[in-house]
Design an enzyme around this catalytic site. Structure first.
Site, mmCIF file in Angstrom:
data_model
loop_
_atom_site.group_PDB
_atom_site.id
_atom_site.type_symbol
_atom_site.label_atom_id
_atom_site.label_comp_id
_atom_site.label_asym_id
_atom_site.label_seq_id
_atom_site.Cartn_x
_atom_site.Cartn_y
_atom_site.Cartn_z
ATOM 1 N N TRP B 251 22.764 8.211 -16.485
ATOM 2 C CA TRP B 251 22.500 9.653 -16.300
ATOM 3 C C TRP B 251 21.091 10.001 -16.792
ATOM 4 C CZ3 TRP B 251 21.175 13.446 -19.848
ATOM 5 C CH2 TRP B 251 21.244 14.759 -19.408
ATOM 6 N N HIS B 252 20.676 9.337 -17.887
ATOM 7 C CA HIS B 252 19.367 9.652 -18.447
ATOM 8 C C HIS B 252 18.228 9.235 -17.523
ATOM 9 C CE1 HIS B 252 21.480 10.396 -22.233
ATOM 10 N NE2 HIS B 252 20.429 11.106 -22.548
ATOM 11 N N GLY B 253 18.418 8.175 -16.808
ATOM 12 C CA GLY B 253 17.339 7.757 -15.915
ATOM 13 C C GLY B 253 17.748 6.565 -15.091
ATOM 14 N N PHE B 412 14.823 14.236 -16.957
ATOM 15 C CA PHE B 412 16.202 13.906 -16.582
ATOM 16 C C PHE B 412 16.802 15.016 -15.725
ATOM 17 C CE2 PHE B 412 15.794 11.981 -20.978
ATOM 18 C CZ PHE B 412 15.236 10.829 -20.477
#
Lengths: 433, 412
Positions: B251-253, B412
């Site tokens: 999800w962060h990257g 993000f």
């Protein structure tokens, strides 16, 4: 009572804001040697009117003597030239003088290098130093804030509005703080007096200077400033010039543009005949404005009206007090008699054609090899030039050649005489480094 | 049926913008490894700012309505305000319908000119700006200089940079959250806390109950528990744990270093659980809750979290591994004098971190700074606000001399 209690933290908030502002600026900003602190203080604290205001760079600071001007014209004058003053800074000061005094006349110096001013929206921190010389010492007014917001882009607003931010790193240096406090505790600082052995800022704004180029001559180590690289550099300056013309027209202030004299050596170094292109640009702006405005370029003055010698210059581009007296007297005379046609050459070319000279010499010093290469700024034919270099009793004589050079000894004094067809044209004294 | 359409469209948009190129890159790399020749293709898309945040917020609303926890909002403007509420739009906190939507539904009752709200909000914003401009951005000068030229430095310098990065990301993200909460507060809205003194956590599990709380609770409610949570035995719990952290990393990257970062946290947490279970079973290391025990646990948790940050900050997995290799290779001190980070910067930084620590410790002890302020005399309250504002103006890292730095979580 309840509502007072609600408001009190806000009152204290602002009191603390002001308190911290005063303390941090006192501790962090070392402005004891910044001339504009004194010039603008005197500007705001005059007991008499300013009829005529002189604006421009350090050329104006040193080159205009309001006392001489007042004696001849009878008008009250103030010299508000500051170091490296951009034209938008001059405009801000015109507005401020117009707000505070019954301003009738302004003289604005157009120094060619400052006219290469970086576009206001693209100025960097170092470009803005001279703008801060003005904005830091302007009293709070709409003129001050309009100037700050127009002199740069938003990236610099905080630095301009809160000057101590630019100096804040000094607060980590106790020696700096101690030295700053000791400078600020002097009577001279507190009474707004800036005075050294050779220079002094007067109440009328002029910076007097008693040093001269006598026994030194016109020379420069290295290559000097260039008039311009591209004419686009002049766009922003021309825009401000128009704003200035319009402002003065709307507020019924008479405006005269001028160029205070620099040594011809300085102009030759910067490009010589390119100077005519600069003059042409100025005249174009004036012409397109549709208003009759004078442009007095004292670099074009005929020798019989103004013959400035080494003794009249502080350095190759600034006059000293002696030079300032002569130029101001001529300027005041011009204002009174309005006889400019006779006084000035039409252009720089005409001035150069009137006399063949060696205006000065550029010395390219190679300190590793102890060799000096002489490059003359001249309108003479190369083959006619010779040099005689004297050191103690020894004498070297060399004919001009491209890159003429000689060996020197560190710490020794040399006298370099330049001749055109054996006629002495220029003398320079140089001490080897 | 509608729930699947809703989820698919939300996740589809997120996937298209954020993960499509990542999947394509890895697909082509894999194909090349197997000797397949194909024309490489990438989507030329601009990633919408904060897409991960508002997509998750929209998903949470959909599921909450589906579960019957909140009623569906019929007014599209109110729903639009919920999804795009500007203070927290780009970097959270990821609000839940139970909190923000309820307030939006009662928007008519919000008092706009409430001096108390304005004061509290202003203070929160100042505190957020202080964290971002004085601490986080100042640290980034040092960290970027070391990380960008890591081969010039050794264990001490990279270690110091990594330690400082822990504070950088906390102050950057925590600072944004406080600014968002402050801005919302001024308008009369109360957003959830996103951080609760994370570096005072005594275990990785504890850390995640304090760090990016809105994301952790989102994953707990909408992924961990639906997967079975800890109800289906230890093995399944460990698996669920790994799934949640790997997804969180992703999800962060869309880069492997974020996945690795998630994996490390899952591994640390699993190891902690196993260790605790075994120690209880064998009856060893039954530590009492003393001050020194707590300090030891805080320090060891910080070290683990900080180690994982290397992968977060390392700009790609390869780069992070190179950083680690350099740390183990060069144990000597190379010196950090040529970084344009002088006495002034160190003083401002140490002072900033000290103030941050004091505030966190007070919060940890249950002392509310807001309530503490309310009790103080007027001069003190005004003075602290002015001092905070001045420290931002004078010590803040902004202007031409510094490179402008976005909030890290904006990406993000």
């Amino acid at each position: 009572m309840k509502s007072i209690n609600k408001v009190m933290p806000i009152v204290y908030f602002f009191l603390f804001l002001i308190g911290v502002e005063v303390i941090t600026s006192y501790l962090a900003i070392d402005d004891a040697a910044i001339p504009s602190r004194y010039i603008l203080h005197n500007f705001y604290n005059r007991n008499e009117n300013i009829d005529t205001l002189f604006l421009g760079t350090s050329h104006t600071m040193y080159g205009i003597d309001p006392e001489v001007y007042e004696r001849i014209t009878g008008n009250k004058a103030y010299n508000c030239g500051t170091n490296w003053q951009y034209l938008d800074g001059s405009l801000a000061l015109i507005k401020e003088a117009d707000r505070l005094y019954d301003l009738k006349q302004v003289y604005v110096d157009l120094y060619f290098y400052v006219c290469r001013q970086p576009n206001r929206k693209e100025r960097t921190s170092s470009d803005l130093v001279s703008a801060y010389y003005i904005s830091d010492y302007m009293k709070p007014s709409s003129n001050k804030y309009m100037y700050i917001f127009s002199a740069s882009n938003s990236e610099h607003y905080v630095e301009a509005l809160i000057p101590q931010r630019r100096y804040i790193k000094n607060l980590a240096d106790f020696r700096y703080i101690r030295s700053n406090l000791s400078k600020k505790s002097t009577e001279n600082y507190q009474n707004y007096i800036l005075e050294s052995e050779y220079e002094k800022i007067l109440k009328n704004g002029q910076t007097t200077c008693i040093t001269s180029l006598e026994n030194q001559g016109f020379y420069y180590e290295g290559i000097g400033y260039s008039l311009y690289d591209s004419k686009e550099e002049w766009n922003d300056w021309k825009e401000v010039l128009n704003e200035m013309i319009n402002y003065c027209k709307e507020h019924d202030i008479s405006i005269t543009f001028m160029a205070l004299p620099m040594s011809d050596f300085y102009i030759m170094q910067a490009g010589g005949l390119k100077y005519d292109e600069f003059i042409e640009e100025v005249l174009n702006v004036i012409e397109t404005s549709g208003i009759e405005i004078d442009y007095w370029d004292f670099n074009l003055t005929k020798t019989r009206y103004l013959d400035l010698q080494e003794k009249d210059f502080k350095d190759i581009s600034h006059l000293n007090s002696e030079g300032a007296k002569q130029v101001t007297a001529l300027l005041a005379d011009l204002e009174v008699k309005n006889n400019k046609e006779d006084i000035f050459h039409n252009n720089y070319q005409q001035k150069l054609d009137s006399e063949v000279k060696i205006f000065g010499i550029n010395l390219m010093v190679d300190e590793e090899k102890n060799v000096i290469t002489i490059m003359p700024a001249t309108n003479a034919d190369d083959k006619e030039i010779t040099y005689k270099i004297t050191h103690l009793d020894s004498e070297i004589k060399i004919n001009y050649q491209k890159n003429a050079s000689f060996q020197y000894e560190t710490g020794e004094k040399y006298k370099i005489c330049s001749y055109i067809n054996d006629k002495l044209c220029n003398t320079v004294w140089y001490t080897g480094k | 049926m509608w729930i699947f359409i809703c989820l698919a469209s939300n996740i589809g948009i997120l996937g298209l913008f954020k993960y499509a190129n990542f999947l394509l890159t890895n697909f082509f790399a894999l194909a090349q490894r197997f000797g397949l020749r194909c024309i490489e293709y990438r989507l030329d898309l601009l990633l919408p700012v904060g897409i991960s945040f508002y997509t998750f917020q929209a998903i949470s609303y959909t599921i909450d309505v589906y579960r019957g926890e909140v009623s569906a909002e019929k007014n599209i403007l109110k729903y639009a305000l919920f999804v795009s509420f500007f203070p927290q739009l780009v970097a959270g906190p990821i609000e839940r319908s139970g909190n923000l939507m309820t307030q939006i539904r009662n928007i008519e009752s919000i008092e706009l000119k409430n001096l108390q709200n304005i004061k509290e909000g202003f203070m929160l914003m100042l505190w957020g700006f202080f964290q971002k401009l004085v601490i986080a951005d100042r640290i980034s000068i040092f960290v970027n200089a070391i990380y960008n030229d890591y081969h010039k430095y050794g264990f001490m310098e990279i270690g110091l940079a990594t330690t400082l990065f822990a504070f950088q990301i906390y102050c950057d993200f925590g600072g944004y959250s406080d600014i968002a909460r402050g801005a919302a507060r001024i308008m009369g809205f109360t957003l959830m806390h996103n951080f609760r003194q994370p570096y005072l956590a005594t275990s990785i599990r504890d850390f995640w109950s304090r760090w990016h709380i809105s994301l952790t609770s989102w994953f707990t409610d909408y992924l961990y528990i639906p997967l079975g949570g800890n109800r289906r035995g230890k093995g399944r719990q460990v698996l669920n744990n790994f799934i949640v952290f790997l997804v969180s990393g992703f999800w962060h990257g869309a880069q492997w270093n974020y996945v690795m970062w998630g994996f490390l946290h899952a591994a640390f947490q699993t190891f902690g659980c196993i260790k605790k279970a075994l120690f209880v079973k064998w009856g060893i290391f039954q530590t009492k809750a003393t001050f020194s025990t707590r300090i030891r646990k805080i320090i060891s948790t910080f070290i683990l979290v900080d180690f994982a940050w290397i992968f977060f900050a390392g700009n790609g997995l390869q780069n992070a591994l190179k950083l680690l290799r350099q740390m183990t290779k060069a144990f000597m001190i190379y010196g950090i004098t040529d970084l344009n980070f002088g006495v002034f910067d160190w003083t401002a930084l140490i002072l900033g971190i000290f103030i941050l620590s004091v505030v966190d410790v007070l919060h940890e002890k249950g002392i509310s700074i807001n309530r503490f302020f309310e009790k103080q005399e007027n001069w003190f309250r005004g003075g602290v606000m002015a001092a905070l504002l001045w420290s931002i103006i004078l010590l803040g890292v902004f202007g031409e001399d510094y490179t402008v730095r976005e909030f890290i979580y904006f990406q993000f």
